[in-house]
Design a protein around this motif. Structure first.
Motif, PDB file in Angstrom:
ATOM      1  N   TRP A 188       0.856  -1.195   0.000  1.00  0.00           N
ATOM      2  CA  TRP A 188       0.000   0.000   0.000  1.00  0.00           C
ATOM      3  C   TRP A 188       0.885   1.236   0.000  1.00  0.00           C
ATOM      4  N   HIS A 189       0.614   2.111  -0.936  1.00  0.00           N
ATOM      5  CA  HIS A 189       1.363   3.367  -1.037  1.00  0.00           C
ATOM      6  C   HIS A 189       0.390   4.529  -1.081  1.00  0.00           C
ATOM      7  N   GLN A 190       0.687   5.575  -0.324  1.00  0.00           N
ATOM      8  CA  GLN A 190      -0.138   6.780  -0.384  1.00  0.00           C
ATOM      9  C   GLN A 190       0.701   8.021  -0.115  1.00  0.00           C
ATOM     10  N   LYS A 191       0.424   9.060  -0.883  1.00  0.00           N
ATOM     11  CA  LYS A 191       0.943  10.391  -0.578  1.00  0.00           C
ATOM     12  C   LYS A 191      -0.137  11.108   0.225  1.00  0.00           C
ATOM     13  N   ILE A 192       0.154  11.359   1.498  1.00  0.00           N
ATOM     14  CA  ILE A 192      -0.837  11.985   2.376  1.00  0.00           C
ATOM     15  C   ILE A 192      -0.991  13.445   1.975  1.00  0.00           C
ATOM     16  N   SER A 193      -2.191  13.805   1.573  1.00  0.00           N
ATOM     17  CA  SER A 193      -2.432  15.145   1.033  1.00  0.00           C
ATOM     18  C   SER A 193      -2.550  16.186   2.134  1.00  0.00           C
ATOM     19  N   ARG A 194      -2.200  17.389   1.776  1.00  0.00           N
ATOM     20  CA  ARG A 194      -2.348  18.533   2.680  1.00  0.00           C
ATOM     21  C   ARG A 194      -3.761  19.091   2.546  1.00  0.00           C
ATOM     22  N   GLU A 250      11.770   4.365   8.951  1.00  0.00           N
ATOM     23  CA  GLU A 250      11.452   3.026   8.481  1.00  0.00           C
ATOM     24  C   GLU A 250      11.329   2.114   9.692  1.00  0.00           C
ATOM     25  N   LYS A 251      10.289   1.292   9.694  1.00  0.00           N
ATOM     26  CA  LYS A 251      10.025   0.450  10.864  1.00  0.00           C
ATOM     27  C   LYS A 251       9.529  -0.909  10.393  1.00  0.00           C
ATOM     28  N   GLU A 252       9.981  -1.957  11.099  1.00  0.00           N
ATOM     29  CA  GLU A 252       9.507  -3.313  10.831  1.00  0.00           C
ATOM     30  C   GLU A 252       8.809  -3.843  12.075  1.00  0.00           C
ATOM     31  N   VAL A 253       7.576  -4.304  11.900  1.00  0.00           N
ATOM     32  CA  VAL A 253       6.782  -4.863  12.991  1.00  0.00           C
ATOM     33  C   VAL A 253       6.593  -6.344  12.705  1.00  0.00           C
ATOM     34  N   LYS A 254       7.039  -7.192  13.608  1.00  0.00           N
ATOM     35  CA  LYS A 254       6.965  -8.639  13.391  1.00  0.00           C
ATOM     36  C   LYS A 254       5.703  -9.252  13.986  1.00  0.00           C
ATOM     37  N   GLU A 255       4.998  -8.513  14.846  1.00  0.00           N
ATOM     38  CA  GLU A 255       3.768  -9.020  15.435  1.00  0.00           C
ATOM     39  C   GLU A 255       2.591  -8.838  14.473  1.00  0.00           C
ATOM     40  N   ASN A 256       1.494  -9.544  14.753  1.00  0.00           N
ATOM     41  CA  ASN A 256       0.284  -9.409  13.944  1.00  0.00           C
ATOM     42  C   ASN A 256      -0.397  -8.075  14.220  1.00  0.00           C
ATOM     43  N   LEU A 257      -0.991  -7.492  13.172  1.00  0.00           N
ATOM     44  CA  LEU A 257      -1.668  -6.203  13.284  1.00  0.00           C
ATOM     45  C   LEU A 257      -3.139  -6.357  12.920  1.00  0.00           C
ATOM     46  N   LYS A 258      -3.957  -5.475  13.484  1.00  0.00           N
ATOM     47  CA  LYS A 258      -5.387  -5.457  13.163  1.00  0.00           C
ATOM     48  C   LYS A 258      -5.685  -4.430  12.083  1.00  0.00           C
ATOM     49  N   ALA A 269       4.580  -6.447   9.289  1.00  0.00           N
ATOM     50  CA  ALA A 269       4.542  -5.319   8.343  1.00  0.00           C
ATOM     51  C   ALA A 269       5.884  -4.598   8.325  1.00  0.00           C
ATOM     52  N   LYS A 270       6.209  -4.065   7.160  1.00  0.00           N
ATOM     53  CA  LYS A 270       7.329  -3.140   7.004  1.00  0.00           C
ATOM     54  C   LYS A 270       6.755  -1.795   6.579  1.00  0.00           C
ATOM     55  N   MET A 271       7.141  -0.750   7.290  1.00  0.00           N
ATOM     56  CA  MET A 271       6.552   0.571   7.055  1.00  0.00           C
ATOM     57  C   MET A 271       7.646   1.592   6.762  1.00  0.00           C
ATOM     58  N   GLN A 272       7.338   2.475   5.843  1.00  0.00           N
ATOM     59  CA  GLN A 272       8.242   3.566   5.490  1.00  0.00           C
ATOM     60  C   GLN A 272       7.432   4.854   5.417  1.00  0.00           C
ATOM     61  N   SER A 273       7.883   5.851   6.135  1.00  0.00           N
ATOM     62  CA  SER A 273       7.225   7.157   6.126  1.00  0.00           C
ATOM     63  C   SER A 273       8.286   8.211   5.830  1.00  0.00           C
ATOM     64  N   TYR A 274       8.100   8.926   4.716  1.00  0.00           N
ATOM     65  CA  TYR A 274       9.095   9.899   4.269  1.00  0.00           C
ATOM     66  C   TYR A 274       8.523  11.313   4.317  1.00  0.00           C
ATOM     67  N   ILE A 303       4.070   7.531   2.233  1.00  0.00           N
ATOM     68  CA  ILE A 303       4.144   6.325   3.048  1.00  0.00           C
ATOM     69  C   ILE A 303       4.055   5.071   2.189  1.00  0.00           C
ATOM     70  N   ASN A 304       4.731   4.023   2.642  1.00  0.00           N
ATOM     71  CA  ASN A 304       4.666   2.704   2.014  1.00  0.00           C
ATOM     72  C   ASN A 304       4.513   1.663   3.114  1.00  0.00           C
ATOM     73  N   ILE A 305       3.587   0.738   2.920  1.00  0.00           N
ATOM     74  CA  ILE A 305       3.355  -0.334   3.886  1.00  0.00           C
ATOM     75  C   ILE A 305       3.349  -1.654   3.126  1.00  0.00           C
ATOM     76  N   HIS A 306       4.199  -2.560   3.555  1.00  0.00           N
ATOM     77  CA  HIS A 306       4.207  -3.919   2.999  1.00  0.00           C
ATOM     78  C   HIS A 306       3.826  -4.880   4.111  1.00  0.00           C
ATOM     79  N   THR A 307       2.825  -5.711   3.856  1.00  0.00           N
ATOM     80  CA  THR A 307       2.375  -6.677   4.853  1.00  0.00           C
ATOM     81  C   THR A 307       1.883  -7.932   4.139  1.00  0.00           C
ATOM     82  N   MET A 308       1.472  -8.918   4.911  1.00  0.00           N
ATOM     83  CA  MET A 308       0.958 -10.175   4.360  1.00  0.00           C
ATOM     84  C   MET A 308      -0.346 -10.537   5.057  1.00  0.00           C
TER      85      MET A 308
END
Length: 689
Positions: free
Chosen positions: A267-273, A308-316, A338-343, A359-364
């Motif tokens: 999931w990728h999104q440019k958070i709008s102003r 950049e952050k990596e979360v190894k636990e399950n997310l809701k 999930a692996k998360m990137q916020s620039y 932002i970019n979020i990679h999860t399964m």
């Protein structure tokens, strides 16, 4: 194994080529490259060019023949080819040059460089079709847009990728537009990656067939070989900001083996102003996410810098969160890590003024190819409104979604004050009036009335300490020596006990009021109800009320202070200085801390720098609160005079005092200290003799 390693590395070291051999080898490589380049130039000069092999031509025909007759087209990165009467026809565009299919299949060309690039483009397209197997027929098509809307939300879907491409929130506007687009086409995309044992299929590459099932539901469908189908079904919930997304499929076990139990989601999104004050809005945007389970906490990435952050636990759920609006993806089951990137965009970036974060979020997600609905989700596309977010817990009966934590209301104690006290009062007043400036005024008065006993107790304690100042000065004069410090302390404590005074009596009530002040500090910048609400000269109570602006930046404080002056903040500072003057004037001066008064006057100026860029509603609240405090102070002075306090103190002194256990322990400790001092003095006297 150690001996083997020594032998292997020793042999490699002994057999390593010399510098002369390395130089000769490089000379040979350069010579071969030069020859190849010369031959390529000769071919181009002669008009000889690259061509597609017979196998590639056969593959091209088979790809086009496998497509539906009404849409047998390869359309990929400049390659636009189709079948006509069994023959390939079309064009390939490379750069500014467009070549016809006859030119590409020719063995000579007037523009060999462009010809070779065109052949490479066709080869790349064929390679993509080969890699996508059963999905290959969906790689080409025409993008279609389908719209669903209710009273709150308008959602536009794109057949390219089968995604929500645009979301418009009704009833809201931005600082420069009459409508609020949460994200526009090209700013939000997500893709599922399905895979078998040899191939990976990214849904963002495919053209879906949109089917509108009814006024609130559409199906984005992919028709695959052998009767298999895969798609995304969207349902816009009535009178809601929720969109239901279900992964639907048929006979997919023919394409995806049963041993594949996870699907990737990107999931990728440019958070709008959306707000005029971009700097403050940027500090309140980022990725928010909740851990799965009833007690799962809500966390977030840094809102002030790239992370950049990596979360190894399950997310809701995961969210692209703005100051007042959010896009939240909620799983019916879980997100498996999930692996998360916020620039943060650089100041000189072209997108700096339009966007807040990238932002970019990679999860399964769990998946099974034999289930008709292997995964399902909710998209929340709406405002960060407390009661609304709280009501959406019904979509997850097994656990609390905690969507209200998208609103930053402070740590647990301050959050409890906001949710249990401030928000209910605010909502209750909102039932009777629509002017939020008046609501803030009345809410401030109510809070001050509730805190009045603590304020009164604070003033009584301060008055007693002020009236006891001459008596304490006499005690200090009577016991000036260091060895009499214990006796001086005893006399001072006895005076406090007789007068019923407590040196900390004024601090404790003020300390009890601090959580409310801090809670209000977090409440006002996050209160969407104040967004766009005007009062007096403030056009928006959720933004600074600028009366003077400039273009230059003030060194060191520009990022915090901004490039403007906010009038409510200025009034708050002036009132704070006045209150400080009245407070210091009524208190006895302290010789031990001569710089304390100067420090107390410095604090209001620091608040001016800090609050100038905050919501005008917050500065307005503190301004009104300080005015009421000054009024309370003068009111107390009318009723609390020195004669009355002295009379109360005399009455307290006349009453028999029962020492508390704490006082008894203190006196025992003082006696022990005195005994130790006497013993020390005696030992020193013997040594001197």
């Amino acid at each position: 194994m150690l001996l083997m390693a020594i032998v292997i590395f020793g042999t490699m070291w002994l057999q390593r080529p010399s510098e002369a051999e390395l130089a000769e080898r490089q000379r040979q490589i350069d010579s071969i490259a030069a020859v190849q380049k010369t031959e390529e130039r000769r071919d181009i000069a002669a008009g000889n060019v690259d061509t597609l092999s017979a196998a590639e031509m056969k593959h091209l025909h088979s790809v086009l023949e496998s497509m539906p007759a009404d849409n047998a087209v390869i359309n990929n990165e400049g390659v636009l080819l189709s079948l006509k009467d069994g023959n390939v026809t079309g064009t390939v565009t490379v750069g500014d040059t467009t070549l016809q299919w006859d030119e590409i299949t020719a063995t000579t060309s007037k523009n060999p460089a462009a010809h070779n690039l065109a052949v490479q483009a066709v080869q790349k397209a064929l390679d993509m079709y080969a890699k996508n197997g059963s999905f290959a027929a969906s790689l080409t098509g025409t993008e279609q847009m389908v719209t669903l809307e209710n009273d709150s939300l308008k959602v536009e879907f794109s057949s390219k990728g089968g995604i929500i491409a645009r979301a418009t929130l009704k009833g809201y506007k931005t600082w420069n537009s009459p409508q609020l687009v949460l994200f526009d086409k090209g700013d939000n995309d997500y893709s599922f990656t399905l895979s078998n044992n040899t191939q990976r299929f990214e849904t963002k590459n495919f053209y879906f067939e949109p089917k509108k099932l009814n006024d609130s539901t559409i199906l984005m469908n992919l028709q695959l070989e052998g009767g298999a189908q895969w798609g995304l079904k969207y349902t816009l919930m009535p009178n809601s900001y929720m969109v239901r997304m279900e992964m639907v499929q048929q006979h997919m076990s023919q394409v995806i083996p049963l041993n594949i139990n996870l699907v990737d989601l990107d999931w990728h999104q440019k958070i709008s102003r959306h707000e005029f004050g971009k700097q403050f809005e940027e500090r309140n945007s980022g990725i928010y996410y909740k851990y799965a389970g009833k007690g799962g906490d809500v966390k977030y990435t840094s809102e002030s810098k790239s992370e950049e952050k990596e979360v190894k636990e399950n997310l809701k759920w995961v969210s692209a969160k703005n100051q007042f609006f959010s896009t939240v993806l909620i799983s019916d089951s879980i997100f498996n890590s999930a692996k998360m990137q916020s620039y943060v965009f650089d100041n000189d970036a072209p997108s700096y003024e339009k966007y807040l974060k990238d932002i970019n979020i990679h999860t399964m997600i769990p998946y099974s190819s034999d289930k008709p609905t292997p995964a399902s989700f909710y998209f929340y596309l709406g405002p960060n409104r407390y009661h609304m977010l709280s009501s959406y817990d019904k979509y997850s009966p097994k656990e609390d979604l905690k969507l209200t934590h998208l609103i930053p209301l402070g740590w647990k104690l301050f959050r409890w004050i906001n949710t249990g006290v401030i928000i209910p009062i605010f909502d209750w007043l909102g039932k009777f009036m629509s002017n939020y400036g008046i609501i803030i005024l009345l809410m401030t008065i109510i809070i001050k009335i509730v805190l009045a006993p603590l304020t009164y107790k604070t003033y009584i304690s301060q008055a007693k300490m002020r009236f006891l100042a001459p008596d304490i000065a006499k005690i200090n004069e009577k016991y000036p020596n260091q060895e009499d410090a214990m006796k001086k302390q005893q006399k001072t404590m006895e005076l406090y006990r007789q007068a019923g005074a407590n040196p900390m009596g004024g601090c404790l009530p003020m300390l009890l009021q601090m959580p409310i002040l801090i809670a209000m500090f977090t409440f006002f910048p996050s209160c969407i109800e104040l967004r766009g609400q005007s009062f007096l000269w403030a056009n928006d109570l959720s933004a600074p009320d600028k009366i003077i602006e400039w273009s230059t930046h003030i060194p060191f404080i520009s990022n915090t202070f901004g490039n403007h002056i906010s009038l409510f903040c200025l009034l708050m500072t002036i009132t704070n200085i006045l209150y400080t003057y009245l407070t210091t004037k009524s208190q006895p001066s302290s010789q031990s801390m001569p710089g304390m008064k100067a420090m107390m006057y410095l604090m209001p100026l620091m608040f001016l720098v800090f609050f100038n860029n905050y919501a005008s509603g917050l500065s307005y609240y503190y301004f009104i609160s300080l005015l009421i405090t000054i009024i309370q102070t003068y009111s107390c002075r009318l009723f609390i005079t020195e004669d009355k306090v002295r009379a109360t103190m005399a009455a307290n002194a006349a009453k028999p005092k029962k020492k508390s256990k704490w006082m008894q322990r203190l006196e025992e400790a003082q006696k022990q200290q005195q005994a130790l001092q006497k013993q020390q003095a005696a030992r020193n006297s013997k040594k001197r003799r």
